[in-house]
Design an enzyme around this catalytic site. Structure first.
Site, PDB file in Angstrom:
ATOM      1  N   PRO A  95      14.531  33.110 -58.820  1.00  0.00           N
ATOM      2  CA  PRO A  95      14.029  34.396 -58.313  1.00  0.00           C
ATOM      3  C   PRO A  95      12.701  34.786 -58.961  1.00  0.00           C
ATOM      4  CG  PRO A  95      16.071  34.709 -59.584  1.00  0.00           C
ATOM      5  CD  PRO A  95      15.813  33.242 -59.526  1.00  0.00           C
ATOM      6  N   GLU A 123      22.267  32.266 -65.830  1.00  0.00           N
ATOM      7  CA  GLU A 123      21.208  33.217 -66.166  1.00  0.00           C
ATOM      8  C   GLU A 123      19.836  32.587 -66.112  1.00  0.00           C
ATOM      9  OE1 GLU A 123      21.993  36.462 -66.386  1.00  0.00           O
ATOM     10  OE2 GLU A 123      23.889  35.547 -65.787  1.00  0.00           O
ATOM     11  N   ARG A 161      11.599  20.318 -40.433  1.00  0.00           N
ATOM     12  CA  ARG A 161      11.331  20.558 -39.016  1.00  0.00           C
ATOM     13  C   ARG A 161       9.836  20.513 -38.681  1.00  0.00           C
ATOM     14  NH1 ARG A 161       9.957  25.500 -37.726  1.00  0.00           N
ATOM     15  NH2 ARG A 161      10.881  25.510 -35.653  1.00  0.00           N
ATOM     16  N   ASP A 176       5.974  29.094 -33.278  1.00  0.00           N
ATOM     17  CA  ASP A 176       6.912  29.693 -34.230  1.00  0.00           C
ATOM     18  C   ASP A 176       6.382  31.017 -34.775  1.00  0.00           C
ATOM     19  OD1 ASP A 176       8.561  27.535 -34.117  1.00  0.00           O
ATOM     20  OD2 ASP A 176       8.029  26.721 -36.073  1.00  0.00           O
TER      21      ASP A 176
HETATM   22  N1  ADE Z   1      17.948  31.454 -57.296  1.00  0.00           N
HETATM   23  C1  ADE Z   1      18.456  32.698 -57.380  1.00  0.00           C
HETATM   24  N2  ADE Z   1      17.817  33.539 -56.576  1.00  0.00           N
HETATM   25  C2  ADE Z   1      16.845  32.818 -55.939  1.00  0.00           C
HETATM   26  C3  ADE Z   1      15.857  33.135 -54.990  1.00  0.00           C
HETATM   27  N3  ADE Z   1      15.683  34.356 -54.506  1.00  0.00           N
HETATM   28  N4  ADE Z   1      15.042  32.139 -54.582  1.00  0.00           N
HETATM   29  C4  ADE Z   1      15.168  30.886 -55.076  1.00  0.00           C
HETATM   30  N5  ADE Z   1      16.100  30.537 -55.971  1.00  0.00           N
HETATM   31  C5  ADE Z   1      16.932  31.490 -56.404  1.00  0.00           C
END
Ligand code: ADE
Length: 238
Positions: A95, A123, A161, A176
């Site tokens: 994230p 974590e 793709r 697309d």
């Molecule tokens: N792992 C946890 N959340 C994620 C996200 N939003 N994008 C990529 N990998 C992740």
């Protein structure tokens, strides 16, 4: 042929996800090869540990360096980023990564030869993996998944793709969503009238110039309604 390797502590999670539709066809046509690897196969200590408690304290567990370095050395031949073969990418799904866009999918599809995706868990992942091995730290959106596995699937799908010849000759990625910075226009198929809901007249009259104009207007309307940030460049898309 593009080679995609996925490193995960949950290889079974991927089951048959790459065995349907366009990805399946691309694999059969040898446009792409996708292999999923169990990180635990690279844990050589006596308990085959892949995670440990964070230095400094805190919740959860952190994926350890050693198995990831060993896996990269096995899959790429080196853990020296400067010695990776040309067009090799080591992607860390997290994230904290850079937001993944259609333009990134296109860039990988155009250029990459080998993509190794490391699925983060718990974590986090020991930051030395990021500092030393990773070429691209990628997030698929501003929400937290319990691991990088769904993100790896999303990214693999969006890239495959777009590989030359992956879409059948009757389809194309040209129209697309995002390909021109806008969302795609609405689509309709038969019946022309369903429970009193009729299809826009313009789509039935065979006038392709008018149909093209209608589609542009509707794409713009849809973008304004659902993704006005694409028009103003607020999120840096344009
Ligand atoms: N792992 C946890 N959340 C994620 C996200 N939003 N994008 C990529 N990998 C992740």
């Amino acid at each position: 042929m593009l080679k995609i390797d996925v490193l995960t502590i949950f290889p079974e999670f991927f089951g048959q996800v790459f065995d349907f539709g366009i990805i399946r066809r691309a694999k059969l046509a040898e446009i792409v090869e996708i292999n999923v690897h169990d990180l635990r196969d690279y844990a050589f200590d006596k308990h085959r540990m892949v995670d440990d408690r964070p230095f400094g304290g805190g919740d959860g567990m952190v994926l350890k360096c050693e198995p990831i370095f060993a896996a990269i050395e096995n899959l790429i031949g080196t853990s020296e980023r400067s010695e990776y073969p040309a067009l090799t990418h080591v992607v860390l799904l997290s994230p904290q990564g850079k937001p993944f866009k259609q333009t990134d999918a296109q860039a990988f599809a155009d250029d990459a030869k080998h993509i190794v995706m490391i699925c983060g868990r718990y974590e986090g992942v020991d930051e030395r993996v990021n500092e030393t091995l990773v070429t691209d730290e990628i997030s698929i959106g501003d929400y937290v998944l319990s691991g990088g596995e769904p993100a790896a699937i999303v990214i693999a799908d969006s890239i495959v793709r777009l590989l030359p010849n992956a879409l059948g000759s009757d389809t194309s990625a040209e129209n697309d969503s995002f390909s021109d910075g806008l969302l795609d226009c609405p689509h309709y198929t038969r019946p022309a009238n369903f429970r009193g809901m009729s299809v826009p007249e313009v789509l039935l009259n065979g006038n392709h110039a008018e149909i093209g104009k209608w589609r542009s207007i509707k794409a713009l309307e849809k973008t304004r309604a659902n993704r006005s940030d694409l028009l103003t460049g607020e999120n840096g898309e344009m």
